[in-house]
Design a protein around this motif. Structure first.
Motif, PDB file in Angstrom:
ATOM      1  N   ALA B  39      -7.221   4.957  -6.043  1.00 60.01           N
ATOM      2  CA  ALA B  39      -6.170   4.361  -6.735  1.00 60.01           C
ATOM      3  C   ALA B  39      -4.865   4.380  -5.951  1.00 60.01           C
ATOM      4  O   ALA B  39      -4.180   3.196  -6.191  1.00 60.01           O
ATOM      5  CB  ALA B  39      -5.734   5.196  -8.136  1.00 60.01           C
ATOM      6  N   GLU B  40      -4.414   5.201  -5.411  1.00 56.11           N
ATOM      7  CA  GLU B  40      -3.236   5.293  -4.776  1.00 56.11           C
ATOM      8  C   GLU B  40      -3.011   4.335  -3.592  1.00 56.11           C
ATOM      9  O   GLU B  40      -2.130   3.603  -3.374  1.00 56.11           O
ATOM     10  CB  GLU B  40      -2.756   6.676  -4.188  1.00 56.11           C
ATOM     11  N   PRO B  41      -4.110   4.240  -2.576  1.00 57.36           N
ATOM     12  CA  PRO B  41      -3.887   3.323  -1.604  1.00 57.36           C
ATOM     13  C   PRO B  41      -3.925   1.851  -2.127  1.00 57.36           C
ATOM     14  O   PRO B  41      -3.331   1.177  -1.668  1.00 57.36           O
ATOM     15  CB  PRO B  41      -5.135   3.570  -0.705  1.00 57.36           C
ATOM     16  N   LEU B  42      -4.891   1.739  -3.239  1.00 54.08           N
ATOM     17  CA  LEU B  42      -5.034   0.601  -3.991  1.00 54.08           C
ATOM     18  C   LEU B  42      -3.712  -0.110  -4.528  1.00 54.08           C
ATOM     19  O   LEU B  42      -3.253  -1.245  -4.225  1.00 54.08           O
ATOM     20  CB  LEU B  42      -6.176   0.621  -4.891  1.00 54.08           C
ATOM     21  N   LEU B  43      -3.135   0.847  -5.209  1.00 50.14           N
ATOM     22  CA  LEU B  43      -1.970   0.508  -5.900  1.00 50.14           C
ATOM     23  C   LEU B  43      -0.811   0.169  -4.837  1.00 50.14           C
ATOM     24  O   LEU B  43      -0.024  -0.788  -4.960  1.00 50.14           O
ATOM     25  CB  LEU B  43      -1.499   1.525  -6.876  1.00 50.14           C
ATOM     26  N   PHE B  44      -0.915   1.110  -3.777  1.00 48.86           N
ATOM     27  CA  PHE B  44       0.176   0.830  -3.138  1.00 48.86           C
ATOM     28  C   PHE B  44       0.331  -0.531  -2.365  1.00 48.86           C
ATOM     29  O   PHE B  44       1.136  -1.365  -2.130  1.00 48.86           O
ATOM     30  CB  PHE B  44       0.186   1.873  -1.875  1.00 48.86           C
ATOM     31  N   ALA B  45      -0.983  -0.994  -1.775  1.00 52.53           N
ATOM     32  CA  ALA B  45      -1.280  -1.871  -1.263  1.00 52.53           C
ATOM     33  C   ALA B  45      -0.934  -3.196  -1.854  1.00 52.53           C
ATOM     34  O   ALA B  45      -0.485  -4.296  -1.453  1.00 52.53           O
ATOM     35  CB  ALA B  45      -2.787  -2.150  -0.527  1.00 52.53           C
ATOM     36  N   ALA B  67      -2.652 -10.326   2.631  1.00 52.25           N
ATOM     37  CA  ALA B  67      -3.769  -9.609   3.568  1.00 52.25           C
ATOM     38  C   ALA B  67      -2.985  -8.822   4.550  1.00 52.25           C
ATOM     39  O   ALA B  67      -3.413  -7.688   4.851  1.00 52.25           O
ATOM     40  CB  ALA B  67      -4.475 -10.817   4.018  1.00 52.25           C
ATOM     41  N   PHE B  68      -1.866  -9.170   5.081  1.00 54.21           N
ATOM     42  CA  PHE B  68      -1.151  -8.506   6.144  1.00 54.21           C
ATOM     43  C   PHE B  68      -0.896  -7.145   5.671  1.00 54.21           C
ATOM     44  O   PHE B  68      -1.028  -6.323   6.307  1.00 54.21           O
ATOM     45  CB  PHE B  68      -0.129  -9.613   6.607  1.00 54.21           C
ATOM     46  N   VAL B  69      -0.245  -7.152   4.653  1.00 50.15           N
ATOM     47  CA  VAL B  69       0.426  -5.842   3.911  1.00 50.15           C
ATOM     48  C   VAL B  69      -0.924  -5.012   3.570  1.00 50.15           C
ATOM     49  O   VAL B  69      -0.643  -3.850   3.917  1.00 50.15           O
ATOM     50  CB  VAL B  69       1.301  -6.518   2.744  1.00 50.15           C
ATOM     51  N   ALA B  70      -1.809  -5.603   3.118  1.00 52.36           N
ATOM     52  CA  ALA B  70      -2.997  -4.672   2.697  1.00 52.36           C
ATOM     53  C   ALA B  70      -3.515  -4.163   3.913  1.00 52.36           C
ATOM     54  O   ALA B  70      -3.735  -2.733   3.726  1.00 52.36           O
ATOM     55  CB  ALA B  70      -3.956  -5.564   1.853  1.00 52.36           C
ATOM     56  N   THR B  71      -3.863  -4.902   4.808  1.00 50.86           N
ATOM     57  CA  THR B  71      -4.263  -4.168   6.228  1.00 50.86           C
ATOM     58  C   THR B  71      -3.405  -3.088   6.659  1.00 50.86           C
ATOM     59  O   THR B  71      -4.121  -2.355   7.450  1.00 50.86           O
ATOM     60  CB  THR B  71      -4.681  -5.305   7.197  1.00 50.86           C
ATOM     61  N   GLY B  72      -2.161  -3.238   6.484  1.00 52.88           N
ATOM     62  CA  GLY B  72      -1.107  -2.385   7.058  1.00 52.88           C
ATOM     63  C   GLY B  72      -0.908  -1.071   6.199  1.00 52.88           C
ATOM     64  O   GLY B  72      -1.116   0.237   6.537  1.00 52.88           O
ATOM     65  N   TYR B  73      -0.885  -1.343   4.846  1.00 52.03           N
ATOM     66  CA  TYR B  73      -0.882  -0.266   3.828  1.00 52.03           C
ATOM     67  C   TYR B  73      -1.651   0.722   3.613  1.00 52.03           C
ATOM     68  O   TYR B  73      -1.532   1.984   3.567  1.00 52.03           O
ATOM     69  CB  TYR B  73      -0.113  -0.752   2.673  1.00 52.03           C
TER      70      TYR B  73
END
Lengths: 215, 260
Positions: B39-45, B67-73
């Motif tokens: 949940a946490e990585p998912l919500l953050f990203a 996509a860029f933010v998700a791959t970084g976060y």
């Protein structure tokens, strides 16, 4: 066999160290039953923790060549936030047993009933002791490390312990820390007396108990 | 050989028992249960992705911004979570040390595994969702991606092995960690690609293991849109040396650990 060779253990005390065990030596053979005697603070619990591998000695060596239970005492071994059943499952898993194989025995011995579904932190010390004993008896160790804890149980629990640990399993070893000379006489063959960081083994129970009473 | 196999069997048994225990203490059995681990990585990203999308528009240097933010976060959250979970991991679990087959290293490893598991699940989940609405590419080079992921994870683990025991030795460490982790963000490659930077900055960042990992992962996903700058030996030596130090500290702290 359990061998302690020149075991030292100290704890931080202000700026210095409090030496609890100061060069302790003893050997215990398979199947022997030792009473661990000593005044408060003489290092009984510390020694049991060291033998059980919970803490490590500062120096010296402890050799264990039999299946040793974890120290059965007032604290430790359980996770307070988990239920009794979850703790039992966890312990069964790490000792390689299926909980369902030992469940009947554990439930029968511990008599916890519905309280198995409550967090262990809500248990009284007697209830914890019952659960710990039930599990360690179900897992079957060759030697049991017991820190006082039989005393907290009620009469029924003490009777059960005697039946299971001493009558049904007379071949098992035991290290039993206690202040009760009555229980010690009943269960043990030898005395390991702790005083001033050293340990002395008395093959004659009465001699050991006599010296203990004189401390 | 036989005793090695037995030892390994015990090790696996201990890890799986510890995992199950950690999952049930942290997430319980209510509602989605252990799925909370992602949940946490998912919500953050996803939330940061939405903010960036509104703030900066749909693309950054030709790369889809969400996509860029998700791959970084997701890797960054893994790093932060894993480090903060390793702080005090031994003290709070010390009652487990009553059972001789559980070592303090297991306590750290299990917490780390769990964070990796959560991050991986979140990554796949978010990737599939974004792919289905057409703003996430089909990974260009999966091998490259996995290589980068491994470097990132091992880098994180090697730091956990140091932070865990250090936090038992000194309270100061415990208090400094959140700040240090925050300050590290510019050196993590999360928000920039090396190819966007000046050559000087790029040269400095080439020594940062997570930047190499992140560049490889992003190249693995976006392919030709990303010119990756990574090197293998900087992370290799960093991870090796940090792990040795960490294992040494674990041994030291085990001797002085006081268990109630």
């Amino acid at each position: 066999m359990i061998v302690c060779e020149n075991v030292h253990k100290s704890y931080p005390l202000g700026h210095g160290r409090n030496r609890v065990l100061d060069g302790l030596n003893f050997t215990m053979n398979r199947g022997e039953r030792f009473a661990l005697l000593g005044r408060n603070g003489s290092g009984k619990s510390t020694l049991i923790k060291l033998i059980g591998g919970v803490e490590l000695p500062d120096s010296g060596k402890i050799i264990r060549s039999m299946a040793l239970s974890w120290p059965l005492g007032f604290v430790g071994g359980f996770q307070g936030s988990l239920t009794g059943a979850d703790n039992a499952r966890f312990i069964a898993r790490i000792y390689g047993r299926q909980y369902r194989d030992i469940r009947d025995y554990v439930e029968d011995f511990s008599e916890l009933g519905r309280q198995m579904k409550m967090p262990v932190r809500t248990y009284s010390s007697g209830m914890r002791a019952r659960l710990a004993f039930a599990l360690s008896l179900a897992i079957e160790f060759e030697c049991y490390l017991i820190d006082e804890v039989i005393m907290v149980g009620d009469h029924n629990f003490q009777k059960k312990c005697v039946a299971e640990l001493f009558e049904k399993r007379p071949d098992r070893g035991l290290i039993f820390a206690s202040h009760s000379s009555q229980l010690v006489r009943q269960f043990c063959q030898r005395v390991l007396l702790l005083d001033a960081g050293k340990g002395t083994v008395y093959d004659d129970m009465e001699e050991g108990l006599g010296i203990y009473d004189g401390l | 050989m036989r005793s090695f196999r037995q030892g390994w069997a015990i090790q696996l048994r201990v890890w799986s028992a510890l995992m199950i225990r950690e999952l049930s203490t942290r997430f319980g059995r209510e509602n989605i249960g252990f799925l909370w681990v992602m949940a946490e990585p998912l919500l953050f990203a996803s939330l940061v992705g939405v903010i960036w999308r509104v703030w900066k528009g749909p693309e950054e240097h030709g790369i889809e911004i969400v996509a860029f933010v998700a791959t970084g976060y997701i890797p960054l959250t893994l790093f932060r979570q894993a480090i903060s979970r390793s702080v005090g991991a031994m003290k709070v679990n010390s009652s487990l040390l009553y059972h001789r087959q559980i070592k303090i290293l297991d306590l750290l490893l299990v917490r780390f595994f769990l964070e990796v598991l959560g991050a991986m699940m979140a990554y796949i989940f978010i990737g599939v969702i974004l792919m289905s609405i057409g703003i996430f590419p089909v990974p260009n080079d999966l091998g490259m991606f996995i290589g980068g992921w491994l470097i990132y994870c091992l880098f994180t683990l090697s730091l956990c092995l140091i932070v865990g025991p250090l936090s038992e030795m000194s309270e100061v460490v415990e208090k400094l960690i959140p700040v240090l982790v925050y300050v590290m963000i510019p050196f993590s490659g999360t928000f920039t690609l090396s190819s966007w930077l000046t050559p000087q900055a790029r040269e400095v960042l080439a020594y940062s293991p997570p930047v190499s990992g992140m560049e490889m992962m992003r190249h693995g996903i976006f392919g030709g849109l990303v010119t990756p700058y990574y090197n293998f030996w900087a992370p290799f030596w960093f991870i090796l040396i940090a792990s040795m130090i960490g294992l040494g500290l674990c041994r030291r702290v085990r001797r002085m650990l006081i268990v109630e």
